[in-house]
Design a protein around this motif. Sequence first.
Motif, PDB file in Angstrom:
ATOM      1  N   ALA A   1      -7.986   6.993  -7.636  1.00 48.46           N
ATOM      2  CA  ALA A   1      -8.697   5.993  -6.841  1.00 48.46           C
ATOM      3  C   ALA A   1      -7.901   5.543  -5.622  1.00 48.46           C
ATOM      4  CB  ALA A   1      -9.034   4.793  -7.717  1.00 48.46           C
TER       5      ALA A   1
ATOM      6  N   GLY B   1      -9.519   5.545  -2.084  1.00 48.86           N
ATOM      7  CA  GLY B   1      -9.555   4.343  -1.259  1.00 48.86           C
ATOM      8  C   GLY B   1      -8.981   4.585   0.123  1.00 48.86           C
TER       9      GLY B   1
ATOM     10  N   GLY C   1     -11.231   4.093   3.329  1.00 45.13           N
ATOM     11  CA  GLY C   1     -10.751   3.150   4.341  1.00 45.13           C
ATOM     12  C   GLY C   1     -10.598   3.804   5.702  1.00 45.13           C
TER      13      GLY C   1
ATOM     14  N   GLY D   1      -8.492  -0.151   1.685  1.00 46.27           N
ATOM     15  CA  GLY D   1      -8.953   0.893   0.761  1.00 46.27           C
ATOM     16  C   GLY D   1      -7.896   1.241  -0.271  1.00 46.27           C
TER      17      GLY D   1
ATOM     18  N   SER E   1       0.824  -1.207   0.000  1.00 45.47           N
ATOM     19  CA  SER E   1       0.000   0.000   0.000  1.00 45.47           C
ATOM     20  C   SER E   1       0.858   1.258   0.000  1.00 45.47           C
ATOM     21  CB  SER E   1      -0.913   0.012   1.227  1.00 45.47           C
ATOM     22  OG  SER E   1      -1.777  -1.085   1.204  1.00 45.47           O
TER      23      SER E   1
ATOM     24  N   PHE F   1      -7.656  -1.564  -2.884  1.00 48.16           N
ATOM     25  CA  PHE F   1      -8.754  -1.474  -3.850  1.00 48.16           C
ATOM     26  C   PHE F   1      -8.508  -0.344  -4.844  1.00 48.16           C
ATOM     27  CE2 PHE F   1     -11.687  -3.874  -0.928  1.00 48.16           C
ATOM     28  CZ  PHE F   1     -11.910  -4.912  -1.815  1.00 48.16           C
ATOM     29  N   GLY F   2      -7.998   0.784  -4.358  1.00 46.33           N
ATOM     30  CA  GLY F   2      -7.690   1.893  -5.253  1.00 46.33           C
ATOM     31  C   GLY F   2      -6.606   1.544  -6.261  1.00 46.33           C
TER      32      GLY F   2
END
Length: 87
Positions: A29, A33, A37, A67, A16, A70-71
């Motif tokens: 995104a 995210g 999140g 988050g 991340s 996912f982004g």
Amino acid sequence: MDVYSLSFWKILGMISLIGLIIFWKKRNAVWGGFTLGLIVGVIISFVNFIIGKSFQFKIIGKGIIIGILFGIIVEFLGMISKKISSR
């Protein structure tokens, strides 16, 4: 908490962090995210606090990591879509 789940979250956290560094310059995104999140993590931690458990910052961190991941997935799907449509 066992050692395996702890190292799992550390690996996801590093992925991340790399994603945030790659997508640093503009709104996208990944940052959406991150924000989503953070909000969901705070809400879940607050509900845990109201129920009678302690306020857990780990839940907020895990929400942020999920988050961001996912982004990153959404951004990569957008890049793939642009490559395919340009052919």
